[in-house]
Design a protein around this motif. Structure first.
Motif, PDB file in Angstrom:
ATOM      1  N   GLY A 102       0.814  -1.219   0.000  1.00  0.00           N
ATOM      2  CA  GLY A 102       0.000   0.000   0.000  1.00  0.00           C
ATOM      3  C   GLY A 102       0.837   1.254   0.000  1.00  0.00           C
ATOM      4  O   GLY A 102       0.663   2.141   0.829  1.00  0.00           O
ATOM      5  N   GLY A 103       1.771   1.326  -0.942  1.00  0.00           N
ATOM      6  CA  GLY A 103       2.492   2.580  -1.193  1.00  0.00           C
ATOM      7  C   GLY A 103       1.891   3.243  -2.419  1.00  0.00           C
ATOM      8  O   GLY A 103       0.803   2.858  -2.885  1.00  0.00           O
ATOM      9  N   ALA A 104       2.582   4.239  -2.958  1.00  0.00           N
ATOM     10  CA  ALA A 104       2.094   4.972  -4.127  1.00  0.00           C
ATOM     11  C   ALA A 104       1.704   4.020  -5.249  1.00  0.00           C
ATOM     12  O   ALA A 104       0.641   4.159  -5.876  1.00  0.00           O
ATOM     13  CB  ALA A 104       3.193   5.925  -4.620  1.00  0.00           C
ATOM     14  N   SER A 128       1.421  -4.488   4.663  1.00  0.00           N
ATOM     15  CA  SER A 128       1.974  -5.133   5.857  1.00  0.00           C
ATOM     16  C   SER A 128       2.008  -4.204   7.062  1.00  0.00           C
ATOM     17  O   SER A 128       1.879  -4.652   8.190  1.00  0.00           O
ATOM     18  CB  SER A 128       3.382  -5.660   5.577  1.00  0.00           C
ATOM     19  OG  SER A 128       4.213  -4.608   5.141  1.00  0.00           O
ATOM     20  N   HIS A 129       2.207  -2.926   6.830  1.00  0.00           N
ATOM     21  CA  HIS A 129       2.273  -1.951   7.927  1.00  0.00           C
ATOM     22  C   HIS A 129       1.131  -0.944   7.733  1.00  0.00           C
ATOM     23  O   HIS A 129       0.000  -1.307   7.642  1.00  0.00           O
ATOM     24  CB  HIS A 129       3.643  -1.294   7.962  1.00  0.00           C
ATOM     25  CG  HIS A 129       4.753  -2.265   8.289  1.00  0.00           C
ATOM     26  ND1 HIS A 129       5.166  -3.251   7.428  1.00  0.00           N
ATOM     27  CD2 HIS A 129       5.513  -2.408   9.405  1.00  0.00           C
ATOM     28  CE1 HIS A 129       6.127  -3.973   7.993  1.00  0.00           C
ATOM     29  NE2 HIS A 129       6.362  -3.485   9.192  1.00  0.00           N
ATOM     30  N   ASP A 130       1.497   0.322   7.612  1.00  0.00           N
ATOM     31  CA  ASP A 130       0.489   1.352   7.352  1.00  0.00           C
ATOM     32  C   ASP A 130       0.667   1.834   5.911  1.00  0.00           C
ATOM     33  O   ASP A 130       1.764   1.731   5.345  1.00  0.00           O
ATOM     34  CB  ASP A 130       0.703   2.510   8.337  1.00  0.00           C
ATOM     35  CG  ASP A 130      -0.370   3.576   8.238  1.00  0.00           C
ATOM     36  OD1 ASP A 130      -1.497   3.239   7.811  1.00  0.00           O
ATOM     37  OD2 ASP A 130      -0.091   4.737   8.582  1.00  0.00           O
ATOM     38  N   TYR A 131      -0.370   2.394   5.335  1.00  0.00           N
ATOM     39  CA  TYR A 131      -0.238   2.953   3.989  1.00  0.00           C
ATOM     40  C   TYR A 131       0.890   3.996   3.991  1.00  0.00           C
ATOM     41  O   TYR A 131       0.969   4.841   4.895  1.00  0.00           O
ATOM     42  CB  TYR A 131      -1.553   3.601   3.529  1.00  0.00           C
ATOM     43  CG  TYR A 131      -2.684   2.622   3.603  1.00  0.00           C
ATOM     44  CD1 TYR A 131      -2.639   1.437   2.868  1.00  0.00           C
ATOM     45  CD2 TYR A 131      -3.770   2.830   4.448  1.00  0.00           C
ATOM     46  CE1 TYR A 131      -3.656   0.491   2.972  1.00  0.00           C
ATOM     47  CE2 TYR A 131      -4.784   1.892   4.557  1.00  0.00           C
ATOM     48  CZ  TYR A 131      -4.712   0.719   3.821  1.00  0.00           C
ATOM     49  OH  TYR A 131      -5.698  -0.222   3.940  1.00  0.00           O
ATOM     50  N   VAL A 175      18.375  10.693   2.201  1.00  0.00           N
ATOM     51  CA  VAL A 175      18.185  11.295   3.520  1.00  0.00           C
ATOM     52  C   VAL A 175      17.692  12.735   3.364  1.00  0.00           C
ATOM     53  O   VAL A 175      18.128  13.451   2.453  1.00  0.00           O
ATOM     54  CB  VAL A 175      19.533  11.304   4.296  1.00  0.00           C
ATOM     55  CG1 VAL A 175      19.409  12.061   5.607  1.00  0.00           C
ATOM     56  CG2 VAL A 175      19.993   9.882   4.541  1.00  0.00           C
ATOM     57  N   HIS A 176      16.773  13.118   4.250  1.00  0.00           N
ATOM     58  CA  HIS A 176      16.364  14.527   4.340  1.00  0.00           C
ATOM     59  C   HIS A 176      16.548  14.995   5.769  1.00  0.00           C
ATOM     60  O   HIS A 176      16.321  14.219   6.700  1.00  0.00           O
ATOM     61  CB  HIS A 176      14.882  14.692   3.986  1.00  0.00           C
ATOM     62  CG  HIS A 176      14.580  14.395   2.559  1.00  0.00           C
ATOM     63  ND1 HIS A 176      14.198  13.159   2.123  1.00  0.00           N
ATOM     64  CD2 HIS A 176      14.602  15.189   1.465  1.00  0.00           C
ATOM     65  CE1 HIS A 176      14.001  13.194   0.815  1.00  0.00           C
ATOM     66  NE2 HIS A 176      14.240  14.418   0.392  1.00  0.00           N
ATOM     67  N   VAL A 177      16.915  16.262   5.947  1.00  0.00           N
ATOM     68  CA  VAL A 177      16.860  16.852   7.285  1.00  0.00           C
ATOM     69  C   VAL A 177      15.865  18.006   7.233  1.00  0.00           C
ATOM     70  O   VAL A 177      15.649  18.621   6.183  1.00  0.00           O
ATOM     71  CB  VAL A 177      18.243  17.335   7.801  1.00  0.00           C
ATOM     72  CG1 VAL A 177      19.267  16.218   7.785  1.00  0.00           C
ATOM     73  CG2 VAL A 177      18.733  18.548   7.035  1.00  0.00           C
TER      74      VAL A 177
HETATM   75  C1  LIG Z   1      14.611  10.008  -0.746  1.00  0.00           C
HETATM   76  C2  LIG Z   1      13.560   9.926  -1.807  1.00  0.00           C
HETATM   77  C3  LIG Z   1      12.984  11.077  -2.329  1.00  0.00           C
HETATM   78  C4  LIG Z   1      11.995  10.983  -3.304  1.00  0.00           C
HETATM   79  N1  LIG Z   1      11.410  12.123  -3.744  1.00  0.00           N
HETATM   80  C5  LIG Z   1      10.446  12.069  -4.674  1.00  0.00           C
HETATM   81  C6  LIG Z   1       9.791  13.261  -5.070  1.00  0.00           C
HETATM   82  O1  LIG Z   1      10.055  14.346  -4.562  1.00  0.00           O
HETATM   83  N2  LIG Z   1       8.837  13.153  -6.032  1.00  0.00           N
HETATM   84  C7  LIG Z   1       8.516  11.953  -6.614  1.00  0.00           C
HETATM   85  O2  LIG Z   1       7.673  11.957  -7.503  1.00  0.00           O
HETATM   86  N3  LIG Z   1       9.085  10.798  -6.217  1.00  0.00           N
HETATM   87  C8  LIG Z   1      10.030  10.823  -5.247  1.00  0.00           C
HETATM   88  N4  LIG Z   1      10.618   9.676  -4.797  1.00  0.00           N
HETATM   89  C9  LIG Z   1      10.171   8.390  -5.360  1.00  0.00           C
HETATM   90  C10 LIG Z   1       8.909   7.860  -4.696  1.00  0.00           C
HETATM   91  O3  LIG Z   1       8.887   8.154  -3.330  1.00  0.00           O
HETATM   92  C11 LIG Z   1       8.830   6.349  -4.892  1.00  0.00           C
HETATM   93  O4  LIG Z   1       8.982   6.053  -6.252  1.00  0.00           O
HETATM   94  C12 LIG Z   1       7.513   5.752  -4.416  1.00  0.00           C
HETATM   95  O5  LIG Z   1       7.201   6.194  -3.124  1.00  0.00           O
HETATM   96  C13 LIG Z   1       7.597   4.233  -4.413  1.00  0.00           C
HETATM   97  O6  LIG Z   1       6.344   3.733  -3.995  1.00  0.00           O
HETATM   98  P1  LIG Z   1       6.081   2.171  -3.888  1.00  0.00           P
HETATM   99  O7  LIG Z   1       4.657   1.997  -3.624  1.00  0.00           O
HETATM  100  O8  LIG Z   1       6.632   1.484  -5.094  1.00  0.00           O
HETATM  101  O9  LIG Z   1       6.967   1.703  -2.647  1.00  0.00           O
HETATM  102  P2  LIG Z   1       6.614   1.822  -1.101  1.00  0.00           P
HETATM  103  O10 LIG Z   1       6.085   3.131  -0.758  1.00  0.00           O
HETATM  104  O11 LIG Z   1       7.817   1.371  -0.345  1.00  0.00           O
HETATM  105  O12 LIG Z   1       5.437   0.797  -0.914  1.00  0.00           O
HETATM  106  C14 LIG Z   1       5.626  -0.591  -0.833  1.00  0.00           C
HETATM  107  C15 LIG Z   1       4.736  -1.082   0.276  1.00  0.00           C
HETATM  108  O13 LIG Z   1       4.750  -2.502   0.314  1.00  0.00           O
HETATM  109  C16 LIG Z   1       4.567  -2.891   1.654  1.00  0.00           C
HETATM  110  N5  LIG Z   1       4.955  -4.280   1.841  1.00  0.00           N
HETATM  111  C17 LIG Z   1       6.197  -4.813   1.925  1.00  0.00           C
HETATM  112  N6  LIG Z   1       6.113  -6.128   2.167  1.00  0.00           N
HETATM  113  C18 LIG Z   1       4.796  -6.435   2.215  1.00  0.00           C
HETATM  114  C19 LIG Z   1       4.076  -7.631   2.459  1.00  0.00           C
HETATM  115  N7  LIG Z   1       4.695  -8.785   2.732  1.00  0.00           N
HETATM  116  N8  LIG Z   1       2.723  -7.586   2.449  1.00  0.00           N
HETATM  117  C20 LIG Z   1       2.062  -6.423   2.216  1.00  0.00           C
HETATM  118  N9  LIG Z   1       2.715  -5.271   2.014  1.00  0.00           N
HETATM  119  C21 LIG Z   1       4.054  -5.277   2.005  1.00  0.00           C
HETATM  120  C22 LIG Z   1       5.447  -1.904   2.410  1.00  0.00           C
HETATM  121  O14 LIG Z   1       5.111  -1.825   3.774  1.00  0.00           O
HETATM  122  C23 LIG Z   1       5.204  -0.617   1.662  1.00  0.00           C
HETATM  123  O15 LIG Z   1       4.198   0.176   2.247  1.00  0.00           O
HETATM  124  C24 LIG Z   1      11.599   9.718  -3.798  1.00  0.00           C
HETATM  125  C25 LIG Z   1      12.170   8.555  -3.267  1.00  0.00           C
HETATM  126  C26 LIG Z   1      13.127   8.655  -2.277  1.00  0.00           C
HETATM  127  C27 LIG Z   1      13.705   7.419  -1.698  1.00  0.00           C
END
Ligand SMILES: Cc1cc2nc3c(=O)[nH]c(=O)nc-3n(C[C@H](O)[C@H](O)[C@H](O)COP(=O)(O)OP(=O)(O)OC[C@H]3O[C@@H](n4cnc5c(N)ncnc54)[C@H](O)[C@@H]3O)c2cc1C
Length: 534
Positions: A35-37, A58-61, A264-266
């Protein structure tokens, strides 16, 4: 057919009801892990096309990478410099959709790039004019060349010594965790079942095909089996675990596709960058871009790009990364923030996709585009890309499902103009995302929040008792961390302040959910977010 611009109904997110639905013997069209983006985007696109959708997190959105972004809705000036025109064009168009569909949590933002060398203003200015041209009608405002005085007027804290001028351009910013929540809630309002704190524990195969998943309620340990025509693995940097399990079920080998890279962000106070313009440094000492972004009453400085092998849930920053961010900021700001000025530090893992032959740890050379793979069992894995393009990624995932015969083909574009919960009508006087969070952050739902008990009971940092109750009743919140890290963003903004709020928030949550709100665990997390490595 539902009007895409109409406001979805306000749903309750009672956990007992969600789990009761999960136990029903429904045969879903699509089951999504993560439940990420990425996963949430797929869930919304699929349910908006009329498919039966379930998603488990697995955790929170947005607990993973999706709450740890730089918060920019952008085409990516850096990718333009790398010549990746297609990626930039797509992101610039997605930027417009996002700003339109979630105006309460995604807005345009002006950036200033100060120049300390004579060639920088014309050089970068021309590049940004190209950025405008690529955006075309999706442009948010014209790039302007600035003289020295104009640069200082817009960026009063820019170091004046040696300043030659600058360039102003437009991009967007957003609240990443609240956008994730808005996607989840919009998908749920349209019929999808989404359950957080419910890790997928395995894939279910039958005759060489993936036909569902096993998952477990993280609170009670109760196990569930979900059956679906199509399973999408959208677990971010964690996708390889399920790819491997899938390959093993088919007695095949699988090599990892993700090379995690830490960013990393501060966060520091607004006095370091007090205006309404973000600072953009196009080329730092290590060739990266550095941002100083006003956000929710503070300033975000970052980021870094450091390869790492492990997949920690709460990765810690390296000392060199903090030194790098503070050191680079000192080269551009009159008052350089020191270690003691840092209010919070947080780390996210980018799921960069490896080329077929790994090049040995150079993460800047790895792909920033997303990748969709469909295994011979039919498991669809999607990772990489960026927040800004989540919607286009979701359409691409569904196209892959159709191409592999996993789902009946349907028309795309259903989410292009689909407004998210809280969007409501445009409000010209709405405080921007550079103002501290408050009732305005709830958009059209602000009146509902204000009608709950405790609307005048202020807990600090703009949070009220009513907001905590709303988080528990309508926003899937279970723990103090859910509230203080992602329903409001205080953990990311001021880790010291939230430590002192945890008990009061915990008591309200316990009253709502009758569950342990995990106050002690949050205390440990808050202390990690306020600790810089020696
Ligand atoms: C430092 C940084 C800065 C960024 N800045 C930008 C920005 O400014 N603008 C932009 O457009 N993009 C940015 N990005 C990119 C963007 O954040 C990512 O591409 C996006 O958040 C990825 O989403 P995701 O859903 O693929 O991954 P995630 O958000 O990691 O979601 C994956 C999910 O899967 C879940 N999961 C794992 N294992 C299991 C399981 N067994 N069962 C169920 N769920 C599970 C996790 O808990 C997690 O919530 C940045 C990335 C980083 C690291």
């Amino acid at each position: 057919m539902t009007d895409p611009s109409s406001e979805p109904a306000l749903l309750a997110t009672r956990r007992e009801d969600l789990l009761a639905r999960l136990a029903e013997p429904v045969h879903y069209d699509l089951a999504i892990l993560g439940g990420g983006a990425t996963g949430l985007g797929v869930a919304l696109d699929a349910v908006a096309r009329g498919l039966r959708v379930v998603l488990v997190e697995s955790h929170d959105y947005a607990k993973g990478t999706s709450s740890r972004a730089t918060k920019l809705v952008h085409g990516g000036v850096r990718y333009l410099a790398q010549g990746n025109v297609a990626l930039v064009r797509e992101a610039l168009h997605e930027r417009t959709h996002l700003l339109h569909n979630a105006p309460h949590i995604a807005q345009r933002l002006p950036f200033v790039m100060p120049s300390y060398k004579f060639w920088e203003t014309p050089f970068y200015g021309m590049g940004l004019k190209m950025y405008d041209a690529l955006a075309g009608k999706a442009g948010l405002g014209a790039t302007e060349f600035l003289g020295r005085a104009e640069t200082l007027a817009l960026l009063p804290e820019a170091l004046p010594e040696g300043l030659k001028g600058g360039v102003k351009y437009w991009d967007g910013q957003f609240d990443d965790a609240r956008l994730a929540l808005a996607l989840a809630r919009t998908a749920a309002a349209r019929g999808a079942l989404l359950v957080n704190y419910c890790p997928a524990t395995g894939l279910v195969h039958d005759a060489g095909r993936v036909v569902g998943l096993d998952c477990q309620d993280g609170e009670t340990g109760r196990a569930f089996r979900v059956q679906a025509r199509c399973v999408v693995n959208a677990t971010g940097v964690w996708v390889d675990a399920f790819r491997q399990q899938d390959a093993q079920a088919l007695s095949r080998a699988s090599s990892p596709m993700v090379a995690p890279s830490q960013g990393v962000h501060v966060v520091v106070d607004r006095e370091f960058l007090s205006g309404n313009h973000a600072l953009m440094v196009p080329k730092t000492a290590d060739g990266r871009v550095l941002f100083g972004v006003p956000w929710l009453g503070k300033v975000i400085l970052g980021t870094t790009d450091t390869p790492r092998q492990d997949l920690a849930r709460e990765p810690a920053p390296f000392r060199e990364e903090i030194e790098f961010i503070l050191g680079e900021s000192a080269r551009y700001l009159v008052r350089a923030p020191s270690r003691s000025d840092v209010r919070s530090v947080w780390v996210g893992l980018r799921p960069l996709v490896k080329p077929p032959e790994d090049d040995g740890g150079n993460t800047k050379a790895l792909s920033r585009e997303h990748t969709v793979l469909v295994s011979s069992s039919g498991l669809v894995t999607v990772t990489g890309g960026k927040w800004t393009t989540y919607r286009a990624m979701a359409e691409d995932v569904l196209d892959h499902c159709f191409e592999h015969g996993l789902l009946p083909r349907s028309r795309g574009g259903v989410t292009t103009d689909l407004t998210l919960v809280g969007a409501g009508p445009e409000q010209a006087d709405r405080p921007g995302l550079n103002a501290p969070q408050g009732l305005h952050s709830y958009g059209s739902e602000a009146a509902v929040v204000a009608s709950l008990p405790g609307a005048d009971h202020h807990l600090g940092g703009g949070l009220t008792e009513a907001m905590v109750r709303f988080a528990a009743r309508h926003e899937y919140a279970r723990t103090v961390e859910d509230v203080l890290a992602r329903r409001v963003r205080l953990l990311f903004l001021d880790a010291r302040l939230v430590g002192s709020m945890a008990n009061r928030v915990g008591a309200i949550l316990r009253d709502e959910t009758r569950q342990d709100p995990q106050i002690a665990a949050f205390g440990r997390l808050a202390s990690q977010y306020q600790t810089l490595p020696e």
